[in-house]
Design a protein around this motif. Structure first.
Motif, PDB file in Angstrom:
ATOM      1  N   LEU A 165     -32.786  35.405   5.456  1.00  0.00           N
ATOM      2  CA  LEU A 165     -33.396  35.913   4.235  1.00  0.00           C
ATOM      3  C   LEU A 165     -32.525  36.960   3.556  1.00  0.00           C
ATOM      4  O   LEU A 165     -32.680  37.232   2.367  1.00  0.00           O
ATOM      5  N   ASN A 166     -31.620  37.551   4.327  1.00  0.00           N
ATOM      6  CA  ASN A 166     -30.717  38.568   3.799  1.00  0.00           C
ATOM      7  C   ASN A 166     -29.335  38.339   4.394  1.00  0.00           C
ATOM      8  O   ASN A 166     -28.887  39.082   5.251  1.00  0.00           O
ATOM      9  N   THR A 211     -40.518  32.239   2.113  1.00  0.00           N
ATOM     10  CA  THR A 211     -39.477  32.989   1.425  1.00  0.00           C
ATOM     11  C   THR A 211     -38.194  32.180   1.342  1.00  0.00           C
ATOM     12  O   THR A 211     -37.507  32.177   0.311  1.00  0.00           O
ATOM     13  N   GLN A 212     -37.839  31.463   2.409  1.00  0.00           N
ATOM     14  CA  GLN A 212     -36.679  30.573   2.357  1.00  0.00           C
ATOM     15  C   GLN A 212     -36.838  29.537   1.247  1.00  0.00           C
ATOM     16  O   GLN A 212     -35.877  29.223   0.522  1.00  0.00           O
ATOM     17  N   GLN A 215     -36.226  31.054  -2.057  1.00  0.00           N
ATOM     18  CA  GLN A 215     -34.800  31.307  -2.248  1.00  0.00           C
ATOM     19  C   GLN A 215     -34.027  30.038  -2.611  1.00  0.00           C
ATOM     20  O   GLN A 215     -32.919  30.122  -3.136  1.00  0.00           O
ATOM     21  N   CYS A 216     -34.626  28.876  -2.363  1.00  0.00           N
ATOM     22  CA  CYS A 216     -34.012  27.611  -2.767  1.00  0.00           C
ATOM     23  C   CYS A 216     -34.254  27.304  -4.237  1.00  0.00           C
ATOM     24  O   CYS A 216     -33.707  26.318  -4.764  1.00  0.00           O
TER      25      CYS A 216
END
Length: 260
Positions: A165-166, A211-212, A215-216
């Motif tokens: 995530l980071n 969250t992944q 982020q896509c």
């Protein structure tokens, strides 16, 4: 609006999500044990065939789908042919069902912390894109799994998940500090929480997966998280953390024909 609701077959309950209303699908409960996908698919579509794999907590995704043993090792399956269903089994890990509203194709993913750290769901999204899917057409339902408030893991495990995530962070402290802040997470709770035991954290795998997905390039409105924790809902779901026994429930989705 995302709505989770119960369906019943022969008075046995299974869970469905409005985001996946375009496809026959279900997150089945312990009440269906010991039925397997070849039997469960008849609840969703009596004409459909069922494909599954031997899950190993990795990030391999199959597009050539096995319907008979021996089943190959994989933790994800993608179906492009109408009338084919794909299945995953879980106890505390997350069953992720996804579909493309325009193309009708579907995928089923088994994501524990190892699969999440190995980014199996982003890999599935990339696979769908390679086959012609657009991000705005995808829908995701994250089924019953162990909740973050009760899922105790080591700091190292939490850091491995948070590293996805980071990716700019290079140490566990930075990773955990970043993703333990509620405001940084686009959903209802943080990915990681403090734990009273030294060297331990509480980890919300479904928040990490969601969250992944964001982020896509997916919008939050395209994702639904089931309001049930397997550990805390013993009347409906098996939980390895709760019982220590290898008992599972199945989740599956059926691909539909492409629109004309």
């Amino acid at each position: 609006m995302q709505v989770w609701y119960w369906r019943y077959w022969n008075q046995l309950p299974y869970l469905s999500c409005s985001l996946l209303a375009d496809w026959p699908h279900g997150f089945f409960t312990r009440q269906f044990d010991p039925q397997m996908p070849a039997e469960l698919v008849k609840v969703l579509d009596p004409q459909a065939t069922a494909a599954r794999s031997r899950q190993v907590h990795g990030n391999r995704i199959l597009t050539e789908l096995p319907t008979q043993p021996p089943f190959p090792e994989a933790d994800g399956l993608m179906a492009t042919a109408a009338g084919t269903s794909v299945w995953v089994c879980t106890a505390d890990c997350t069953p992720v069902l996804m579909g493309d509203r325009q193309r009708g194709v579907v995928a089923a993913i088994h994501a524990g912390w190892r699969g999440t750290a190995a980014q199996i769901v982003p890999r599935a999204i990339a696979g769908l894109q390679q086959q012609g899917s657009s991000l705005e057409d995808l829908r995701f339902a994250l089924g019953p799994a162990i909740g973050g408030s009760v899922y105790q893991v080591s700091v190292d495990v939490a850091a491995q998940v948070c590293a996805t995530l980071n990716p700019a962070a290079t140490d566990a402290k930075t990773m955990l500090a970043t993703w333990g802040v509620r405001e940084r997470v686009p959903f209802s709770s943080p990915v990681v929480l403090a734990d009273a035991t030294f060297g331990k954290m509480r980890l919300d795998i479904r928040q990490a997966i969601a969250t992944q997905i964001v982020q896509c390039g997916i919008r939050c409105e395209q994702i639904a998280i089931a309001p049930y924790c397997t550990y805390q809902t013993s009347n409906y779901f098996f939980s390895y953390r709760r019982s220590g026994q290898s008992q599972v429930q199945w989740s599956g989705i059926v691909a539909r024909p492409f629109p004309p």
